[in-house]
Design a protein around this motif. Structure first.
Motif, PDB file in Angstrom:
ATOM      1  N   ILE A  34      64.920  -0.485 -20.956  1.00 44.87           N
ATOM      2  CA  ILE A  34      64.567  -0.128 -20.090  1.00 44.87           C
ATOM      3  C   ILE A  34      64.922   1.136 -20.198  1.00 44.87           C
ATOM      4  O   ILE A  34      65.494   2.522 -19.780  1.00 44.87           O
ATOM      5  CB  ILE A  34      64.874  -1.383 -18.741  1.00 44.87           C
ATOM      6  N   ARG A  35      66.429   1.173 -20.594  1.00 42.25           N
ATOM      7  CA  ARG A  35      67.411   2.035 -20.295  1.00 42.25           C
ATOM      8  C   ARG A  35      66.903   3.447 -21.229  1.00 42.25           C
ATOM      9  O   ARG A  35      67.569   4.456 -21.134  1.00 42.25           O
ATOM     10  CB  ARG A  35      68.665   1.291 -21.260  1.00 42.25           C
ATOM     11  N   THR A  36      65.631   3.047 -22.413  1.00 45.43           N
ATOM     12  CA  THR A  36      65.270   3.585 -23.167  1.00 45.43           C
ATOM     13  C   THR A  36      64.327   4.559 -22.596  1.00 45.43           C
ATOM     14  O   THR A  36      63.579   5.911 -22.863  1.00 45.43           O
ATOM     15  CB  THR A  36      65.635   3.709 -24.549  1.00 45.43           C
ATOM     16  N   GLU A  37      63.624   3.899 -22.618  1.00 45.79           N
ATOM     17  CA  GLU A  37      62.415   3.973 -22.554  1.00 45.79           C
ATOM     18  C   GLU A  37      61.704   4.997 -20.813  1.00 45.79           C
ATOM     19  O   GLU A  37      60.966   5.392 -21.072  1.00 45.79           O
ATOM     20  CB  GLU A  37      60.897   2.506 -22.490  1.00 45.79           C
ATOM     21  N   ARG A  38      62.879   4.277 -19.702  1.00 49.20           N
ATOM     22  CA  ARG A  38      62.745   4.274 -18.780  1.00 49.20           C
ATOM     23  C   ARG A  38      60.811   3.468 -17.849  1.00 49.20           C
ATOM     24  O   ARG A  38      60.285   5.031 -18.017  1.00 49.20           O
ATOM     25  CB  ARG A  38      62.862   6.337 -18.288  1.00 49.20           C
ATOM     26  N   TYR A  39      61.479   2.961 -17.734  1.00 47.70           N
ATOM     27  CA  TYR A  39      59.759   2.794 -17.673  1.00 47.70           C
ATOM     28  C   TYR A  39      59.759   3.124 -15.652  1.00 47.70           C
ATOM     29  O   TYR A  39      60.542   3.057 -14.505  1.00 47.70           O
ATOM     30  CB  TYR A  39      60.105   0.485 -17.300  1.00 47.70           C
TER      31      TYR A  39
ATOM     32  N   ASP B  60      69.989   1.860 -14.213  1.00 46.89           N
ATOM     33  CA  ASP B  60      70.261   2.496 -13.546  1.00 46.89           C
ATOM     34  C   ASP B  60      68.823   2.925 -11.753  1.00 46.89           C
ATOM     35  O   ASP B  60      67.759   2.710 -12.125  1.00 46.89           O
ATOM     36  CB  ASP B  60      69.559   4.106 -14.389  1.00 46.89           C
TER      37      ASP B  60
ATOM     38  N   ASP C 107      65.745   5.064 -11.042  1.00 46.44           N
ATOM     39  CA  ASP C 107      65.111   4.626 -12.137  1.00 46.44           C
ATOM     40  C   ASP C 107      63.351   5.129 -11.334  1.00 46.44           C
ATOM     41  O   ASP C 107      63.502   3.609  -9.722  1.00 46.44           O
ATOM     42  CB  ASP C 107      64.994   4.347 -13.193  1.00 46.44           C
TER      43      ASP C 107
END
Ligand SMILES: NC(=O)c1ccc[n+]([C@@H]2O[C@H](COP(=O)([O-])OP(=O)(O)OC[C@H]3O[C@@H](n4cnc5c(N)ncnc54)[C@H](OP(=O)(O)O)[C@@H]3O)[C@@H](O)[C@H]2O)c1
Length: 245
Positions: A77-82, A116, A119
């Motif tokens: 979730i932190r890297t790919e920002r779903y 975050d 998001d």
């Protein structure tokens, strides 16, 4: 005997049929991952999108279409920002008849709750995401998380995969797509709880500098091939856990 891959174009609905969900009461967990020829889970930018393609994305979408939950680790979730899940209008009736919500719920496993909350996943989802965390979760972060998603705190410090499935089953979520990352996926394999592995092989080398190291399994776990689809030099394979595993 070695045989060649199946040929012939598949449309979106045929792709959906190629990834059936079993008709059973217990949860079914399928992994959906892409890997490069040298075993990387991400490209030089640290994202899986750079080793993926539109054909891989078609399978990815097909696998999600009739899922109850999309399960991911917080690192993904932190890297790919779903973004928020949206059901296809074409699936609305079928999902409703099966008693499913309009779209899958995103379920995140996180110990730190370092997510975050701005998001789009949290601000625009029609179904509140569910975060499952361990017993040592920070009190302040827990309160904050509860404003943005549903939160379940488990009895153990590290979230046990079996507990994740119990939590989901209690919510009527049985068709689970685990989209990684490698850390979360490994814990499901180690616990013997991964039923299916839908793995795309990307025709690329990327090096593994951006791929997280996992703790490693005590033993290998075998899967049996169900099909291989191919397009644009990508191989999309579907495996089921071997009966012996
Ligand atoms: N190739 C692919 O198909 C694919 C798919 C997904 C991701 N990726 C890539 O993989 C990388 C991320 O990999 P990753 O292995 O770090 O991701 P991950 O498995 O998504 O996330 C790891 C994090 O999940 C939480 N977590 C996992 N198991 C837990 C447990 N048992 N108890 C409590 N928390 C737990 C922890 O979060 P906290 O740190 O919050 O405690 C942990 O740091 C990214 O580069 C991403 O782009 C690739």
């Amino acid at each position: 005997m070695i045989t060649g891959p199946r040929t012939g174009p598949l449309d979106d609905d045929q792709l959906l049929e190629a990834y059936p969900w079993p008709d059973r009461e217990r949860p079914w967990v399928r992994a959906m991952m892409v890997t490069t020829l040298d075993g990387a889970a991400a490209g030089p930018d640290g994202l899986s999108g750079s080793i993926s393609s539109s054909v891989d994305k078609s399978v990815f979408d097909a696998v999600r279409r009739l899922a109850d939950a999309v399960l991911v680790g917080a690192g993904t979730i932190r890297t790919e920002r779903y973004g928020p899940m949206r059901g296809k209008p074409a699936d609305a009736e079928r999902r409703a008849l099966a008693g499913q919500a309009a779209a899958p719920v995103v379920v995140i496993v996180s110990g730190s709750l370092d997510l975050d909350w701005h998001d789009r996943l949290f601000t625009e989802s029609t179904m509140r995401p569910l975060v499952i965390t361990g017993s040592q979760a920070d009190r302040g972060r827990l309160d904050h998380a509860g404003e943005h998603c549903d939160v379940v705190v488990t009895d153990t410090e590290s979230v046990d995969p079996a507990t994740v499935l119990e939590v989901l089953e209690q919510r009527g979520l049985r068709r689970i797509v685990c989209e990684g990352g490698p850390t979360l996926l490994e814990s499901f394999v180690a616990a013997g709880l991964l039923d299916e592995a839908d793995i795309t092989i990307s025709p690329t080398f990327a090096g593994t500098a951006q791929t997280p190291r996992t703790s490693g399994l005590d033993r290998i776990v075998g899967f049996e091939l169900q099909h291989v689809l191919h397009a644009e030099s990508f191989l999309m394979a579907r495996y089921l856990r071997s009966a012996a595993a």
